[in-house]
Design a protein around this motif. Structure first.
Motif, PDB file in Angstrom:
ATOM      1  N   ALA A 239       0.817  -1.208   0.000  1.00 36.68           N
ATOM      2  CA  ALA A 239       0.000   0.000   0.000  1.00 36.68           C
ATOM      3  C   ALA A 239       0.855   1.265   0.000  1.00 36.68           C
ATOM      4  CB  ALA A 239      -0.939   0.006   1.202  1.00 36.68           C
ATOM      5  N   ARG A 240       2.150   1.139   0.386  1.00 39.95           N
ATOM      6  CA  ARG A 240       3.019   2.320   0.385  1.00 39.95           C
ATOM      7  C   ARG A 240       3.449   2.646  -1.041  1.00 39.95           C
ATOM      8  NH1 ARG A 240       7.619   0.553   4.494  1.00 39.95           N
ATOM      9  NH2 ARG A 240       7.273  -1.414   3.382  1.00 39.95           N
ATOM     10  N   THR A 241       3.637   3.897  -1.275  1.00 41.43           N
ATOM     11  CA  THR A 241       4.074   4.333  -2.603  1.00 41.43           C
ATOM     12  C   THR A 241       5.571   4.130  -2.754  1.00 41.43           C
ATOM     13  OG1 THR A 241       4.397   6.602  -1.831  1.00 41.43           O
ATOM     14  CG2 THR A 241       2.216   6.021  -2.670  1.00 41.43           C
ATOM     15  N   ASP A 242       6.033   4.225  -4.011  1.00 39.23           N
ATOM     16  CA  ASP A 242       7.464   4.056  -4.278  1.00 39.23           C
ATOM     17  C   ASP A 242       8.286   5.170  -3.639  1.00 39.23           C
ATOM     18  OD1 ASP A 242       6.814   1.819  -5.700  1.00 39.23           O
ATOM     19  OD2 ASP A 242       6.792   2.844  -7.656  1.00 39.23           O
ATOM     20  N   ALA A 243       7.727   6.375  -3.620  1.00 40.12           N
ATOM     21  CA  ALA A 243       8.463   7.491  -3.026  1.00 40.12           C
ATOM     22  C   ALA A 243       8.657   7.282  -1.527  1.00 40.12           C
ATOM     23  CB  ALA A 243       7.710   8.801  -3.289  1.00 40.12           C
ATOM     24  N   GLU A 244       7.603   6.769  -0.844  1.00 43.26           N
ATOM     25  CA  GLU A 244       7.713   6.525   0.594  1.00 43.26           C
ATOM     26  C   GLU A 244       8.737   5.430   0.880  1.00 43.26           C
ATOM     27  OE1 GLU A 244       3.088   7.670   1.755  1.00 43.26           O
ATOM     28  OE2 GLU A 244       3.790   5.592   1.816  1.00 43.26           O
ATOM     29  N   VAL A 245       8.697   4.389   0.074  1.00 42.95           N
ATOM     30  CA  VAL A 245       9.655   3.300   0.272  1.00 42.95           C
ATOM     31  C   VAL A 245      11.080   3.792   0.008  1.00 42.95           C
ATOM     32  CG1 VAL A 245      10.351   1.025  -0.536  1.00 42.95           C
ATOM     33  CG2 VAL A 245       7.924   1.556  -0.261  1.00 42.95           C
ATOM     34  N   LEU A 246      11.248   4.633  -1.006  1.00 47.79           N
ATOM     35  CA  LEU A 246      12.585   5.144  -1.326  1.00 47.79           C
ATOM     36  C   LEU A 246      13.117   6.028  -0.209  1.00 47.79           C
ATOM     37  CD1 LEU A 246      14.886   5.379  -3.339  1.00 47.79           C
ATOM     38  CD2 LEU A 246      13.633   7.268  -4.448  1.00 47.79           C
ATOM     39  N   ASP A 247      12.252   6.900   0.324  1.00 51.80           N
ATOM     40  CA  ASP A 247      12.698   7.756   1.435  1.00 51.80           C
ATOM     41  C   ASP A 247      13.073   6.924   2.651  1.00 51.80           C
ATOM     42  OD1 ASP A 247      12.243   9.928  -0.172  1.00 51.80           O
ATOM     43  OD2 ASP A 247      10.227  10.336   0.627  1.00 51.80           O
ATOM     44  N   GLU A 248      12.266   5.934   2.915  1.00 53.24           N
ATOM     45  CA  GLU A 248      12.556   5.079   4.069  1.00 53.24           C
ATOM     46  C   GLU A 248      13.846   4.294   3.850  1.00 53.24           C
ATOM     47  OE1 GLU A 248      10.289   1.629   6.724  1.00 53.24           O
ATOM     48  OE2 GLU A 248       9.276   2.621   5.036  1.00 53.24           O
ATOM     49  N   ALA A 249      14.094   3.843   2.629  1.00 54.35           N
ATOM     50  CA  ALA A 249      15.325   3.113   2.332  1.00 54.35           C
ATOM     51  C   ALA A 249      16.545   4.022   2.447  1.00 54.35           C
ATOM     52  CB  ALA A 249      15.244   2.511   0.933  1.00 54.35           C
ATOM     53  N   ARG A 250      16.387   5.279   2.035  1.00 50.46           N
ATOM     54  CA  ARG A 250      17.512   6.225   2.160  1.00 50.46           C
ATOM     55  C   ARG A 250      17.887   6.433   3.623  1.00 50.46           C
ATOM     56  NH1 ARG A 250      15.221  10.642  -2.228  1.00 50.46           N
ATOM     57  NH2 ARG A 250      15.916   9.525  -4.122  1.00 50.46           N
ATOM     58  N   ARG A 251      16.864   6.583   4.478  1.00 50.31           N
ATOM     59  CA  ARG A 251      17.157   6.781   5.899  1.00 50.31           C
ATOM     60  C   ARG A 251      17.765   5.524   6.517  1.00 50.31           C
ATOM     61  NH1 ARG A 251      11.940   9.040   5.674  1.00 50.31           N
ATOM     62  NH2 ARG A 251      11.108   7.170   6.685  1.00 50.31           N
ATOM     63  N   LEU A 252      17.270   4.369   6.069  1.00 54.22           N
ATOM     64  CA  LEU A 252      17.743   3.116   6.655  1.00 54.22           C
ATOM     65  C   LEU A 252      19.161   2.764   6.239  1.00 54.22           C
ATOM     66  CD1 LEU A 252      17.080   0.544   8.285  1.00 54.22           C
ATOM     67  CD2 LEU A 252      16.172  -0.454   6.177  1.00 54.22           C
ATOM     68  N   THR A 253      19.505   3.059   4.984  1.00 54.20           N
ATOM     69  CA  THR A 253      20.809   2.645   4.452  1.00 54.20           C
ATOM     70  C   THR A 253      21.831   3.770   4.463  1.00 54.20           C
ATOM     71  OG1 THR A 253      20.096   3.222   2.199  1.00 54.20           O
ATOM     72  CG2 THR A 253      19.701   0.958   2.945  1.00 54.20           C
ATOM     73  N   ALA A 254      21.565   4.788   5.244  1.00 53.79           N
ATOM     74  CA  ALA A 254      22.511   5.912   5.268  1.00 53.79           C
ATOM     75  C   ALA A 254      23.871   5.467   5.796  1.00 53.79           C
ATOM     76  CB  ALA A 254      21.950   7.048   6.122  1.00 53.79           C
ATOM     77  N   ASP A 255      23.878   4.556   6.773  1.00 59.10           N
ATOM     78  CA  ASP A 255      25.129   4.101   7.365  1.00 59.10           C
ATOM     79  C   ASP A 255      25.579   2.764   6.809  1.00 59.10           C
ATOM     80  OD1 ASP A 255      25.070   6.364   8.895  1.00 59.10           O
ATOM     81  OD2 ASP A 255      24.108   5.397  10.609  1.00 59.10           O
ATOM     82  N   TRP A 256      24.915   2.258   5.788  1.00 61.68           N
ATOM     83  CA  TRP A 256      25.295   0.957   5.215  1.00 61.68           C
ATOM     84  C   TRP A 256      26.433   1.163   4.205  1.00 61.68           C
ATOM     85  CZ3 TRP A 256      20.323  -2.301   3.922  1.00 61.68           C
ATOM     86  CH2 TRP A 256      19.578  -2.464   5.093  1.00 61.68           C
ATOM     87  N   SER A 257      27.313   0.206   4.179  1.00 68.76           N
ATOM     88  CA  SER A 257      28.356   0.233   3.152  1.00 68.76           C
ATOM     89  C   SER A 257      27.807  -0.359   1.858  1.00 68.76           C
ATOM     90  CB  SER A 257      29.576  -0.562   3.631  1.00 68.76           C
ATOM     91  OG  SER A 257      29.216  -1.927   3.840  1.00 68.76           O
ATOM     92  N   ASP A 258      28.585  -0.254   0.791  1.00 65.15           N
ATOM     93  CA  ASP A 258      28.139  -0.807  -0.495  1.00 65.15           C
ATOM     94  C   ASP A 258      28.006  -2.322  -0.454  1.00 65.15           C
ATOM     95  OD1 ASP A 258      28.093   1.748  -1.458  1.00 65.15           O
ATOM     96  OD2 ASP A 258      30.090   1.642  -2.382  1.00 65.15           O
ATOM     97  N   ASP A 259      28.818  -2.967   0.376  1.00 68.99           N
ATOM     98  CA  ASP A 259      28.727  -4.426   0.465  1.00 68.99           C
ATOM     99  C   ASP A 259      27.451  -4.866   1.177  1.00 68.99           C
ATOM    100  OD1 ASP A 259      31.158  -4.547  -0.795  1.00 68.99           O
ATOM    101  OD2 ASP A 259      32.301  -4.651   1.104  1.00 68.99           O
ATOM    102  N   LEU A 260      27.006  -4.073   2.151  1.00 73.10           N
ATOM    103  CA  LEU A 260      25.792  -4.422   2.887  1.00 73.10           C
ATOM    104  C   LEU A 260      24.523  -4.074   2.123  1.00 73.10           C
ATOM    105  CD1 LEU A 260      26.770  -3.305   6.509  1.00 73.10           C
ATOM    106  CD2 LEU A 260      26.794  -5.620   5.546  1.00 73.10           C
ATOM    107  N   SER A 262      22.199  -4.826  -0.229  1.00 69.85           N
ATOM    108  CA  SER A 262      21.755  -5.940  -1.084  1.00 69.85           C
ATOM    109  C   SER A 262      20.229  -5.969  -1.134  1.00 69.85           C
ATOM    110  CB  SER A 262      22.290  -7.276  -0.548  1.00 69.85           C
ATOM    111  OG  SER A 262      21.788  -7.516   0.753  1.00 69.85           O
ATOM    112  N   ALA A 263      19.727  -6.643  -2.154  1.00 66.30           N
ATOM    113  CA  ALA A 263      18.271  -6.718  -2.322  1.00 66.30           C
ATOM    114  C   ALA A 263      17.618  -7.536  -1.212  1.00 66.30           C
ATOM    115  CB  ALA A 263      17.946  -7.333  -3.698  1.00 66.30           C
ATOM    116  N   GLU A 264      18.262  -8.606  -0.783  1.00 68.05           N
ATOM    117  CA  GLU A 264      17.680  -9.450   0.269  1.00 68.05           C
ATOM    118  C   GLU A 264      17.564  -8.697   1.584  1.00 68.05           C
ATOM    119  OE1 GLU A 264      15.978 -12.626   2.157  1.00 68.05           O
ATOM    120  OE2 GLU A 264      16.325 -12.287   0.000  1.00 68.05           O
ATOM    121  N   ARG A 265      18.611  -7.887   1.881  1.00 69.45           N
ATOM    122  CA  ARG A 265      18.567  -7.119   3.131  1.00 69.45           C
ATOM    123  C   ARG A 265      17.513  -6.015   3.070  1.00 69.45           C
ATOM    124  NH1 ARG A 265      24.003  -4.974   6.158  1.00 69.45           N
ATOM    125  NH2 ARG A 265      23.076  -4.774   8.253  1.00 69.45           N
ATOM    126  N   LEU A 266      17.373  -5.395   1.934  1.00 69.42           N
ATOM    127  CA  LEU A 266      16.319  -4.378   1.787  1.00 69.42           C
ATOM    128  C   LEU A 266      14.925  -5.006   1.881  1.00 69.42           C
ATOM    129  CD1 LEU A 266      17.832  -2.239  -1.117  1.00 69.42           C
ATOM    130  CD2 LEU A 266      17.530  -1.530   1.269  1.00 69.42           C
TER     131      LEU A 266
END
Length: 317
Positions: A239-260, A262-266
């Motif tokens: 039910a969430r929009t793509d923009a909401e999911v993208l914003d939430e992913a940006r906040r969540l992965t701000a401290d993630w490295s490129d190795d971390l 991954s699609a499975e973790r997201l």
């Protein structure tokens, strides 16, 4: 009851039977003389009637099942016949005199014919029914009768046990449905906590699976409209929009490295589908690449300019 009490009871019963037989003897003898019997036949006539009653009583105590029912019917029939003849003897005073050799048992002709038929048929019936009762008693096998009764009782108990086991199994099959349903509803009604930016790089734990998924039982089909609180987490995620999911992913992965990243973790952290997680991963990596280019561009240009100045001859600059 002890042995002495039983003996006393049997002796008392024999005394009562003998006295009743003596009282009925006089009436039956007078009736026999009235229907044409001689003195000897009149003397033996009460034994034919009351004696068969005693024989039927003994057969009733010995036999079982349908044979016992037959003995009871014979006993009841001869008891009623003896009672009727004693009653007729009391109504007709002429039968009480010893000089009578033949007389009417009733003033009304049809009644007289019926009473004469009854009185004359009792000896013949005693021969038939008495022989049948003696044959049944002699051929009676108590062990077979007990085994038949035991078999009937055992079959009845077996059927009762089967019915009880069937009802218990039905209850056992229907009972787990309610706890599974309530557990699934409770899991669905549990509030979903949105992942937040954590200090470390440890991903949020996955929610516990429902009881139906743990036990392997198939979920029950919905029979009506499913309430909003019972909707699954995946439905709320879609039910969430793509923009909401993208914003939430940006906040969540701000401290993630490129190795971390991954699609499975997201997918696990954001509760989204696999395809959506892959697209989100590619988009985040592209954003990181674009953010890194302006930082790397000036440094590369500065270093290139410095190398040109170092290799140029003096005075050219």
């Amino acid at each position: 009851m002890n042995r002495l009490g039983r003996i006393t009871l049997v002796v008392g019963l024999l005394a009562v039977v003998l006295m009743a037989f003596r009282v009925s003897w006089n009436a039956l003898s007078d009736v026999a003389r009235a229907i044409g019997a001689d003195s000897t036949a009149a003397l033996l006539y009460p034994i034919v009637v009351d004696g068969l009653m005693a024989l039927a009583l003994v057969a009733t105590l010995v036999l079982t099942g349908p044979d016992r029912t037959f003995a009871l019917r014979v006993l009841a029939t001869y008891t009623i016949a003896s009672l009727l003849l004693n009653y007729v003897h009391g109504l007709i005073p002429a039968l009480h005199t010893a000089s009578i050799q033949w007389g009417r048992l009733a003033d009304w002709a049809p009644a007289n014919w019926a009473l004469v038929l009854l009185a004359t048929s009792l000896p013949v019936g005693s021969i038939y029914f008495g022989s049948d009762l003696v044959a049944k008693v002699l051929h009676h096998n108590p062990e077979s009768a007990d085994s038949a009764e035991a078999a009937c009782a055992e079959s009845g108990r077996r059927q009762a046990d089967e019915q009880a086991a069937r009802s218990t199994s039905d209850q056992a099959e229907s009972a787990p449905e309610h706890p599974a349903e309530s557990t699934a509803v409770k899991v669905a009604e549990a509030p979903v906590t949105r992942p937040t930016v954590a200090d470390g790089s440890v991903p949020a734990p996955r929610p516990p699976r429902s009881a139906a998924a743990t036990t392997g039982a198939a979920p029950r089909r919905a029979t009506g409209r499913v309430p909003a609180t019972a909707k699954s987490t995946a439905d709320r995620a879609r039910a969430r929009t793509d923009a909401e999911v993208l914003d939430e992913a940006r906040r969540l992965t701000a401290d993630w490295s490129d190795d971390l990243l991954s699609a499975e973790r997201l997918r696990s952290a954001l509760r989204i589908g696999q395809n959506r997680a892959r697209a989100l991963r590619d988009q985040l990596r592209a954003e990181r690449t674009r953010q890194a280019e302006p930082l790397d561009g000036p440094d590369e240009a500065t270093s290139q300019r410095q190398r040109e100045l170092d290799t140029a001859p003096v005075g050219t600059a």
